[in-house]
Design an enzyme around this catalytic site. Structure first.
Site, mmCIF file in Angstrom:
data_model
loop_
_atom_site.group_PDB
_atom_site.id
_atom_site.type_symbol
_atom_site.label_atom_id
_atom_site.label_comp_id
_atom_site.label_asym_id
_atom_site.label_seq_id
_atom_site.Cartn_x
_atom_site.Cartn_y
_atom_site.Cartn_z
ATOM 1 N N GLU A 620 1.001 -1.188 -0.188
ATOM 2 C CA GLU A 620 -0.106 -0.037 0.207
ATOM 3 C C GLU A 620 0.677 1.213 -0.088
ATOM 4 O O GLU A 620 0.610 2.338 -0.581
ATOM 5 C CB GLU A 620 -0.961 0.074 1.107
ATOM 6 N N CYS A 658 -2.568 -8.211 2.841
ATOM 7 C CA CYS A 658 -3.837 -8.536 2.202
ATOM 8 C C CYS A 658 -4.276 -7.465 1.433
ATOM 9 O O CYS A 658 -3.882 -6.336 1.820
ATOM 10 C CB CYS A 658 -4.868 -8.645 3.407
ATOM 11 N N GLU A 680 -3.644 -12.442 1.132
ATOM 12 C CA GLU A 680 -4.836 -12.612 0.465
ATOM 13 C C GLU A 680 -5.066 -13.392 -0.785
ATOM 14 O O GLU A 680 -4.077 -13.158 -1.460
ATOM 15 C CB GLU A 680 -5.648 -11.299 0.449
ATOM 16 N N HIS A 709 -13.906 -10.798 4.000
ATOM 17 C CA HIS A 709 -14.493 -9.370 3.914
ATOM 18 C C HIS A 709 -15.985 -9.781 3.109
ATOM 19 O O HIS A 709 -16.691 -8.617 2.811
ATOM 20 C CB HIS A 709 -13.914 -8.572 3.010
#
Length: 771
Positions: A620, A658, A680, A709
C-alpha cells in the site's frame, strides 16, 4: 512577506468530504439495512440528511463550490461501475431484481455469487471494488445517482460540482473478468466507454451543473505512451462535445509528470493539481509547461491525507507563484478529505499543546478558505491568522513531545547485522519443524476473532468506570478461553488468542508506545462500513513495557498446541497512522521497529514458538512512481528485519499481507526473510500463489482460501478447490491453509462454519496427498 490581492477573487473548494457523519450515522444505517432494522427509504433518508448537513457545514465555513457524487453507500468506484452499467454477469439478476440489494451483493457477495475483488486505492488505506471487464463488456449510462445528488444540492441553494471517477482511471483500475484471458487490457474499451461518459455529462449539464470534475489519479503513476495517447484522445472527445458542462480534470497523490502537457493541451476548462508531498513537483512542471493560459487551476495546497496544520505562509508563497502562471487560481485540499477524520475540535483528550498542531477535515476546509481569502485580498487581510499559525508551527518544532534523545541515539546505533537472522532459512526451517511437529498443510488463522458486542460493551464499561480493570481482564480471559477451546475443537494446528483486548491492530499498540496520540472520534473509512481511528505518530517512539506478552502466554497455558504471538509491523504502523511529517519516514519506521523488537524478544523469552508480525500495508505504501520505490523498499524491509532479526533460528516468524497488488513487491516479500507469509488470495483466485511461484519464492506461504470480507460461508469443496489451485504453484511441504485476513469483522456463526470447512478442506487435500 506581504502578498498583494489577486486580480480575480480566488474561490475555495474541496474535492470530497468524509461520508460517515459525526457519529458514523451512515455506517449504522447501512448495517441496519443489512440486518433488516431499517428499510431502503430509511437508508436513503439518512444518506440525504448527511449530504445536506455536510454541504451546509462546508458552505457555512466559506466553501464556494460543494462537491456532489461522493457520498457513496459503500464505494465510489463501485458507484462508477453502476453509472456505466458494467455489472458482472453473476450479479446482473440481483441488480435487475433490486438495484440496492444488487449493489451490496457486488460489494459483499452472496452465498451463490462472489463479490468484486477489493484492493487499495493507490497508496492509501481506502479499499475500492475492482471493476471486472472483458472484450464483450457493454456500457450503458445510468446517471440517476449523480443527478439526484446534484439536484439536492441545488435545491438547498448550493453551487454544486459533481465529482466522478474519470474514464482513464476507471479502466486502468479495472481487471479482466473471471474467465477472460489475463492479458486482456481494459483500456482497449475506451472508445466504447467514452460515449457513456458523454451521456452522463450531458445529463448533469441538463440538471444544472456548471462544472463537473473528472478524477484521474491514475495519471500520476508511470504511464506508457499508448496510455498517454489514450488520455489525449479521451479528453479531446469529451472536451470537444458541445452538450457538456465545463470540465475540471483532477489528479492527486503525486506529480502528473508526462501527463501534464497532455491535459494542459486538451480542450477542457480546468485542471486540479496536488502541490503537497509527492505532488510538490507539479509547481516546477507547470512553470516549465508555460502555465495554464485560458484554464482554471484548482491548487491543492492543503494536505488532504495527513492531519498536521498547514504552513500557511509556505502555501501562500506557492499560490503567489501559481498566480503568475495561470489566469485563474482557486484553492483546495490536495485530494478528497475522505482520508482524514471529520473534526479535531471533538478531541478533548489530546494534550492541549499537541491539539494545536492538528487539522482534520473541518480545520483543513477552514485553512483552504483562509488561503483563498489571503490570495484574493492580500496577506494583510489574514495577518492575525498567519501569526497564530507561525506560533503553532514553532510550538510543534520545539516541543519535548516530539524529540527523545535516547530513542534517537539507539536508532543511530543500528547496524546492518541487527537486521539479519543468525541462520539462513534452510537451517531455520529444520529447527522449527522439529520444534513444532506440524502436519502437511498446517492450518491457522490470521489473528483476530470476532469482536462481539459483549467485548465492545466491556471496553465501553471500563472506559466509563462501570467496571474496574480486574473485571475487564476477567472478561478478556473468558473470551480467550472460548477462542482457544473452539480452535482446538475445530482442529486448527497453530492457534491464536483472538485479540479480544485489541480495539484495532494499530491503535492498540499506539496507545502503549511513547510519541503516539490516540483519538476518540477520529474515524476514517477503510472500506464499506469498516472505519478505523488511525493514531497520530507525533514524536519519537519507544516501548515503555510489554504490550502483548501477558495475553499470549495466558492463551498458551490453555493448550499444548502452539499459540502465535501477534504484532503489527513497523510499516503498517506508519501506513495506518497519521505520521509526523518533520522527519523522513524511514527514521520513524526504524524507531517503531526497535520498539517492536523489544516486544518480539520478550515474547520469545516467554516461550512463544511462533510470532507473527503483520505487514499488510507494505504494498500500500509503495510510491506511485517506479523511480521512488527502491529507496522506500530498502527502509521498509530493513524495518521488518530489524523487528524480527534477533530471534533464535527455532522461533518461526510469520507475516501477513492482504488486499494489494503483490506482483509489484514479490522481491520485497522475499527480502523480509520471514519463515511463513500469509496473503489474501480468495477473491483474486490464487493469483498471488502464481506470482510467488514465478518469482521462485523459497519459503512457506499461506494464500487465503476464505474471503473474510464477505458474509458468505465457503463450503468444503470451494476451499479445497482453492487449496488445490495453490498447490499448483507452491509445494505441499511449504503450503499453509488459512483465511485471507483476520476475523474481527465477522460474526461467530459464519466464522465457526467457515473455519470448520477450511480445516475439513485441508484434511481432504492432505489425505489425497498422503495416499
Amino acid at each position: 512577506m506581504t502578498t498583494k490581492p489577486a486580480a480575480a477573487a480566488a474561490r475555495a473548494t474541496v474535492y470530497g468530504w468524509p461520508r460517515q457523519g459525526p457519529d458514523r450515522e451512515l455506517k449504522k444505517a447501512v448495517e441496519g439495512y443489512w440486518k433488516g432494522r431499517i428499510d431502503a427509504d430509511g437508508l436513503r433518508r439518512t444518506s440525504a440528511a448527511l449530504r445536506r448537513d455536510s454541504w451546509r457545514q462546508l458552505a457555512d465555513d466559506g466553501v464556494h463550490e460543494v462537491p456532489t457524487g461522493g457520498f457513496s453507500l459503500y464505494d465510489h468506484v463501485l458507484d462508477t461501475t453502476v453509472m456505466v452499467g458494467a455489472i458482472p454477469t453473476r450479479h446482473r439478476a440481483a441488480v435487475d431484481a433490486d438495484a440496492l440489494d444488487g449493489y451490496f451483493a457486488m460489494a459483499r457477495g452472496t452465498q451463490g455469487a462472489a463479490p468484486l475483488e477489493m484492493t487499495k486505492w493507490f497508496d492509501t488505506n481506502y479499499h475500492y471494488l475492482v471493476p471486472e471487464l472483458g472484450p464483450d463488456s457493454v456500457f450503458t449510462a445510468d446517471s440517476r445517482q449523480q443527478v439526484a445528488e446534484l439536484e439536492q444540492a441545488r435545491a438547498l441553494g448550493h453551487t454544486p460540482r459533481p465529482v466522478l471517477v474519470g474514464p482513464l482511471t476507471y479502466l486502468l483500475l479495472a481487471k479482466p473478468a473471471p474467465g477472460v484471458h489475463p492479458g486482456f487490457e481494459p483500456l482497449t474499451l475506451l472508445d466504447r466507454l467514452l460515449p457513456v461518459y458523454a451521456r452522463v455529462l450531458a445529463d448533469l449539464r441538463a440538471a444544472g451543473a456548471p462544472w463537473v470534475q473528472l478524477d484521474e489519479p491514475a495519471l500520476v503513476q508511470d504511464r506508457t505512451p499508448a496510455e498517454l495517447n489514450a488520455a489525449a484522445r479521451a479528453y479531446r472527445e469529451l472536451g470537444g462535445a458541445t452538450d457538456r458542462p465545463k470540465l475540471l480534470v483532477a489528479s492527486y497523490f503525486g506529480r502528473l509528470g508526462e501527463a501534464l502537457p497532455v491535459l494542459a493541451k486538451a480542450p477542457v476548462d480546468g485542471l486540479a493539481l496536488d502541490f503537497t508531498g509527492a505532488g510538490a513537483g507539479n509547481l516546477a512542471d507547470l512553470a516549465s509547461a508555460g502555465g495554464l493560459p485560458g484554464k482554471r487551476l484548482v491548487a491543492g495546497v492543503v494536505d488532504g491525507r495527513n492531519v498536521w496544520i498547514n504552513d500557511l505562509g509556505a502555501s501562500l508563497a506557492t499560490l503567489g507563484t501559481l498566480l503568475g502562471l495561470c489566469d485563474r487560481v482557486d484553492v483546495s485540499a490536495s485530494c478528497s478529505l475522505l482520508h482524514v477524520p471529520l473534526d479535531a475540535a471533538a478531541e478533548h483528550d489530546i494534550d492541549p499543546q499537541a491539539a494545536r498542531w492538528l487539522a482534520f477535515a473541518r480545520q483543513k476546509t477552514r485553512e483552504v478558505v483562509l488561503l483563498a481569502r489571503g490570495l484574493a485580498q492580500g496577506t494583510d487581510a489574514i495577518a492575525a491568522e498567519l501569526a497564530a499559525n507561525r506560533a503553532d508551527l514553532a510550538s510543534r518544532a520545539g516541543s519535548a513531545l516530539t524529540r527523545d534523545p535516547a530513542v534517537r541515539a539507539r536508532a543511530a546505533a543500528v547496524t546492518e547485522a541487527d537486521a539479519r537472522r543468525s541462520e539462513p532459512y534452510a537451517r531455520r526451517t529444520a529447527a522449527q519443524r522439529a520444534r513444532l511437529g506440524l502436519p502437511l498443510l498446517p492450518t491457522t488463522t490470521i489473528g483476530s476473532f470476532p469482536q462481539t458486542g459483549e467485548l465492545r460493551t466491556a471496553r465501553a464499561d471500563l472506559r466509563r468506570g462501570r467496571i474496574d480493570e480486574d473485571a475487564y481482564e476477567e472478561r478478556i480471559r473468558d473470551e480467550i478461553r472460548e477462542v482457544v477451546s473452539f480452535q482446538e475443537r475445530a482442529g486448527l494446528d497453530v492457534l491464536v488468542h483472538g485479540e479480544p483486548e485489541r480495539n484495532d491492530m494499530v491503535q492498540y499498540f499506539a496507545e502503549r508506545l511513547t510519541g503516539c496520540l490516540a483519538t476518540r472520534h477520529g474515524w476514517v473509512q477503510s472500506y464499506g462500513t469498516r472505519y478505523v481511528r488511525p493514531p497520530v505518530l507525533a514524536g519519537d517512539v519507544s516501548r515503555p513495557e510489554p504490550m502483548t506478552v501477558g495475553w499470549t502466554t495466558y492463551a498458551q497455558s490453555l493448550t499444548d498446541r502452539p499459540v502465535k504471538g501477534m504484532l503489527t509491523g513497523p510499516v503498517t504502523m506508519l501506513a495506518w497512522s497519521f505520521v509526523r511529517d518533520d522527519q523522513p519516514l524511514g527514521e520513524t519506521a526504524r524507531q517503531v521497529a526497535l520498539a517492536l523488537r523489544d516486544e518480539v524478544g520478550d515474547l520469545e523469552a516467554a516461550g512463544t514458538a511462533v510470532i507473527q508480525v503483520d505487514e499488510p500495508a507494505l504494498r500500500e505504501t509503495l510510491p506511485l512512481r517506479a523511480a521512488d520505490r527502491a529507496a522506500y523498499l530498502a527502509w521498509a524491509t530493513e524495518a521488518f528485519r530489524l523487528t524480527t532479526g534477533a530471534v533464535l533460528p527455532r522461533t518461526q516468524i510469520h507475516t501477513h499481507m492482504c488486499y494489494a497488488e503483490f506482483g509489484d513487491i514479490v522481491q520485497a516479500i522475499d527480502d523480509l526473510d520471514a519463515d511463513v507469509i500469509s496473503l489474501e488470495a480468495a477473491r483474486s483466485h490464487m493469483r498471488v500463489a502464481r506470482e510467488l511461484a514465478a518469482h521462485g519464492y523459497p519459503r512457506e506461504a499461506g494464500p487465503g482460501v476464505y474471503d473474510i470480507h464477505s458474509p458468505r460461508v465457503p463450503d468444503v469443496a470451494e476451499a479445497a478447490a482453492l487449496l488445490r489451485r495453490g498447490l499448483g504453484a507452491i509445494p505441499a511441504e511449504r503450503l499453509w491453509v488459512n483465511p485471507d485476513c483476520g476475523l474481527k469483522t465477522r460474526g461467530w456463526a459464519e466464522a465457526r462454519a467457515s473455519l470448520e470447512n477450511l480445516v475439513a478442506a485441508a484434511r481432504e487435500v492432505r489425505a489425497d496427498l498422503t495416499s
